[in-house]
Design a protein around this motif. Structure first.
Motif: not given
Length: 139
Positions: A128-131, A135-138
């Motif tokens: 979940v943290r990786c996702r 998402r924040a990078d996109v």
């Protein structure tokens, strides 16, 4: 609290750790630096005379050490670093001081322990943290 209990504080890092043992009966504090990965502490923790209580702060090394220690019959807890009181004047941070501080706070009953998650729950949390990072990078 029974006499003779040993309160053990661990300052755990990826490649080396510090062990501090506070003996309640004598008031003596012994420290030892251990080079190696966190799970390599388990044999050393077995050597500490019983009864003993052990604690380390939750952090990037995860909960593997806690799971292995509990499987070996060692009473080990993980405390929440954000809930550990630190005096405002205590700006000098060393591994030895941190390990001793954890042992003494554990003896005083002033630590907030966290629940040790299962391996599956910890993996899900990491996913979940990786996702969220992706998402924040996109965005």
């Amino acid at each position: 609290m029974p006499d003779g209990i040993r309160w053990v504080g661990l300052d755990v890092h990826a490649r080396e750790s510090m062990i501090a043992v506070f003996d309640q009966a004598t008031g003596e504090v012994q420290t030892r630096r251990v080079v190696g990965r966190p799970h390599e502490l388990v044999p050393l923790l077995r050597e500490i005379l019983r009864p003993a209580r052990v604690v380390y702060e939750a952090g990037p090394t995860g909960f593997g050490l806690a799971r292995r220690a509990q499987a070996a019959g060692i009473e080990l807890g993980v405390c929440a670093p954000g809930k550990t009181e630190r005096p405002p004047a205590d700006r000098v941070k060393t591994d030895k001081r941190d390990a001793i501080r954890l042992a003494r706070l554990l003896a005083a009953g002033e630590l907030t322990l966290v629940t040790i998650p299962t391996v599956e729950r910890e993996q899900l949390r990491d996913l979940v943290r990786c996702r969220e990072d992706i998402r924040a990078d996109v965005i």
